[in-house]
Design an enzyme around this catalytic site. Structure first.
Site, PDB file in Angstrom:
ATOM      1  N   ASP A 100       0.855  -1.195   0.000  1.00 24.80           N
ATOM      2  CA  ASP A 100       0.000   0.000   0.000  1.00 24.80           C
ATOM      3  C   ASP A 100       0.888   1.240   0.000  1.00 24.80           C
ATOM      4  O   ASP A 100       1.191   1.824   1.039  1.00 24.80           O
ATOM      5  CB  ASP A 100      -0.942   0.003   1.198  1.00 24.80           C
ATOM      6  CG  ASP A 100      -2.002   1.082   1.064  1.00 24.80           C
ATOM      7  OD1 ASP A 100      -2.006   1.795   0.023  1.00 24.80           O
ATOM      8  OD2 ASP A 100      -2.818   1.230   1.980  1.00 24.80           O
ATOM      9  N   ASN A 207      -7.312  -1.852   8.036  1.00 24.37           N
ATOM     10  CA  ASN A 207      -7.133  -0.918   9.154  1.00 24.37           C
ATOM     11  C   ASN A 207      -7.414   0.527   8.766  1.00 24.37           C
ATOM     12  O   ASN A 207      -7.157   1.441   9.546  1.00 24.37           O
ATOM     13  CB  ASN A 207      -5.720  -1.059   9.741  1.00 24.37           C
ATOM     14  CG  ASN A 207      -4.631  -0.708   8.760  1.00 24.37           C
ATOM     15  OD1 ASN A 207      -4.906  -0.474   7.583  1.00 24.37           O
ATOM     16  ND2 ASN A 207      -3.417  -0.668   9.229  1.00 24.37           N
ATOM     17  N   SER A 406      -5.258   8.167  19.531  1.00 25.42           N
ATOM     18  CA  SER A 406      -4.053   8.381  18.743  1.00 25.42           C
ATOM     19  C   SER A 406      -3.173   9.440  19.390  1.00 25.42           C
ATOM     20  O   SER A 406      -3.554  10.054  20.382  1.00 25.42           O
ATOM     21  CB  SER A 406      -4.436   8.815  17.324  1.00 25.42           C
ATOM     22  OG  SER A 406      -5.331   7.883  16.754  1.00 25.42           O
ATOM     23  N   HIS A 425       4.821   4.315  13.527  1.00 18.80           N
ATOM     24  CA  HIS A 425       3.657   4.738  12.722  1.00 18.80           C
ATOM     25  C   HIS A 425       2.320   4.324  13.309  1.00 18.80           C
ATOM     26  O   HIS A 425       1.280   4.682  12.779  1.00 18.80           O
ATOM     27  CB  HIS A 425       3.769   4.205  11.302  1.00 18.80           C
ATOM     28  CG  HIS A 425       3.202   2.825  11.112  1.00 18.80           C
ATOM     29  ND1 HIS A 425       3.608   1.741  11.852  1.00 18.80           N
ATOM     30  CD2 HIS A 425       2.255   2.359  10.275  1.00 18.80           C
ATOM     31  CE1 HIS A 425       2.947   0.672  11.461  1.00 18.80           C
ATOM     32  NE2 HIS A 425       2.111   1.006  10.523  1.00 18.80           N
ATOM     33  N   GLY A 428       0.653  -1.188  15.895  1.00 21.96           N
ATOM     34  CA  GLY A 428       1.201  -2.467  15.436  1.00 21.96           C
ATOM     35  C   GLY A 428       0.303  -3.624  15.840  1.00 21.96           C
ATOM     36  O   GLY A 428      -0.187  -3.683  16.967  1.00 21.96           O
ATOM     37  N   LYS A 502     -15.374   2.760   8.870  1.00 24.62           N
ATOM     38  CA  LYS A 502     -14.342   1.925   8.245  1.00 24.62           C
ATOM     39  C   LYS A 502     -14.945   1.022   7.169  1.00 24.62           C
ATOM     40  O   LYS A 502     -16.157   0.994   6.979  1.00 24.62           O
ATOM     41  CB  LYS A 502     -13.583   1.119   9.298  1.00 24.62           C
ATOM     42  CG  LYS A 502     -14.457   0.377  10.288  1.00 24.62           C
ATOM     43  CD  LYS A 502     -13.736   0.130  11.589  1.00 24.62           C
ATOM     44  CE  LYS A 502     -12.448  -0.633  11.446  1.00 24.62           C
ATOM     45  NZ  LYS A 502     -11.250   0.135  11.325  1.00 24.62           N
TER      46      LYS A 502
END
Length: 503
Positions: A100, A207, A406, A425, A428, A502
DNA sequence: ATGTGC
């Protein structure tokens, strides 16, 4: 010396949170894992460390291969991996960028507070879900012909600006100002373009998500103010990538490189690391195609942000300008980029205590910095940090799971020496998607998030919710704590979910 | 991540 053994790989502790696989055999450089012991326990039970060691076989890899605190196994090269290969004598590897291409996140700030949004969550999540395309397959905000696709691939967010999907400030607040100039649409296959043409402005699946969040903590008032973040503020986080176009581009070049550079391939311990030698035609073509896919992903996130502004306008009956819905920043999580770095600095920075001159062997080199599941994190003063943030450092956005919230960090002073200007990032994954579906049921996860945390989740597929259940992820707080302690990305603010859509 | 395999 403290050591850590896992799956036949021995790590030696260099200092707190820095572990090294010493150079041995065909390894060209050592490998480093940046993690606490609790995170190491989670990294060590899959192929992550073996893959990390494999990456040190790639030609021209410099200083060492790096695994971030959120690392886990990926295609050939770990997710959470950083590898800097010499741009003249090294190589470029599609597997070290990821399928991606330019999967990434952007955060949009607002002047709304949590009070303004409470009571409107259901309406907001329904309207976002109805207006932002998501899920597998086609259907985007813009349907494009081949000429439009080529323009998007060549011009990135500049195309969106011309067509009133962006304002100037959106470009100024995006990594590379939303365009990779070295992109060449001609290097992207017709098949990739066909897959992308009806996916422009779509979240995708897995995700990827769009989440409305509230800021719960601002840890650094000065940097928080520079980023426009205050406690109780509503922000919007968009996480998606280059959809089928990037996936197809990665696949196209993996096959071409495997065929044309078999000699190099045979030197590597894993076919999935297939790489094109720097200067070869395929290295140039892949770089041009990857840059085009990067531009596509930026336009994708820009269109989704634009559509989100329109949804907020309808739900709150105010203009988006009045709600000050401004892009804070857009970071890429899966890219390679030609960057000039001082090499040698990284290997020596840990040895300063030994009394050796840490700068003795340093030179400037142009490198293909591969960041796969890793975020650029340039510190204050770096010329590539947008003017608005240059005094404090580049904004770094680290999404956690949908139940966790976040972080916003800023690039830390140590990042140039330790990680080629990079940090983690995300949280995980802890378990595979298959395992996640055994452990969770989507509807239960949604009910629990709403009942316990007033988080409203709407998804195309219950299976996706199960695959992305909060328990499937590592502790994002611990990942960020290690980044902050190492000085590669410093904590600025934390957010918590309000509602989430999502695929 | 992904028209959920090559």
């Amino acid at each position: 010396m403290t050591t850590y053994d896992a799956n036949g790989v021995t790590l030696e502790q260099v200092r707190e949170y820095v572990w090294e696989i010493p150079q041995d055999g065909e390894m060209r450089v050592p490998a480093r894992v940046l993690a606490s012991e609790s995170l190491l326990d989670e990294i060590s039970d899959d192929k992550t460390l073996e893959q990390l060691r494999n990456t040190t076989h790639l030609p021209g890899i410099t200083d060492y291969a790096i695994c971030m605190p959120d690392g886990h196994q990926g295609y050939g090269f770990p997710v959470g991996g950083v590898g800097a290969m010499d741009a003249e004598n090294g190589c470029i590897s599609p597997g070290a960028v990821g399928y991606d291409i330019n999967c990434g996140v952007r955060m949009m700030t607002t002047n709304l507070t949590y009070d303004d949004v409470q009571g409107h969550e259901r309406e907001l999540v329904d309207s976002l879900f109805a207006n932002v395309p998501s899920g597998l397959g086609g259907g985007g905000i813009v349907e494009a012909g081949i000429d439009t696709i080529d323009e998007i691939l060549a011009r990135g967010v500049d195309w969106a600006l011309e067509h009133d999907y962006a304002v100037e400030d959106d470009l100024r607040h995006c990594e590379d100002e939303g365009v990779r100039e070295e992109a060449d649409p001609a290097a992207v296959s017709q098949k990739a373009k066909d897959r992308g043409k009806n996916q422009i402005g779509s979240l995708g699946s897995g995700n990827h998500f769009l989440e409305v969040q509230r800021v719960t903590d601002v840890f650094d008032d000065e940097v928080g103010a520079a980023f426009g973040l205050t406690e109780d503020q509503i922000v919007v986080l968009i996480h998606c990538g280059s959809r089928g176009l990037g996936h197809q581009t990665c696949n196209d070049y993996l096959r071409k490189i495997e065929q044309h550079h078999q000699g190099l391939l045979n030197q590597l311990p894993d076919k999935e690391l297939a790489a094109a030698p720097a200067g070869s035609q395929l290295a140039e073509e892949y770089y041009a195609a990857m840059n085009a896919a990067i531009n596509f992903a930026w336009v994708n996130r820009q269109l989704i942000m634009h559509r989100s502004r329109e949804v907020f306008e309808r739900v709150f009956d105010r203009s988006w300008q009045d709600m000050e819905m401004e892009l804070l920043y857009d970071v890429a999580h899966n890219i390679a980029k030609k960057e000039t770095h001082t090499i040698g600095a990284a290997a020596h920075s840990a040895d300063v205590a030994s009394g050796a001159d840490p700068r003795a062997d340093e030179t400037e080199r142009e490198l293909y910095v591969h960041r796969k599941g890793a975020t650029r994190a340039f510190p204050a003063g770096h010329p590539e940090v947008p003017a608005a943030y240059r005094d404090v450092g580049q904004p770094v956005i680290i999404p956690g799971s949908m139940g966790a919230g976040s972080y916003v960090l800023r690039g830390g002073e140590a990042s140039m020496d330790l990680t080629f200007g990079s940090t983690a990032h995300g949280a995980g994954r802890l378990m595979s998607r298959t395992q996640a579906k055994d452990e969770y049921w989507g509807g239960d996860v949604q009910e629990e998030l709403e009942a316990d945390h007033q988080i409203y989740v709407k998804a195309q597929s219950g299976a996706t919710v199960a695959e992305e259940a909060p328990g499937v992820y590592k502790d994002v707080d611990e990942v960020v704590r290690v980044s902050d302690a190492l000085g590669i990305g410093d904590k600025v603010a934390r957010t918590f979910p309000v509602c989430n859509i999502k695929g």
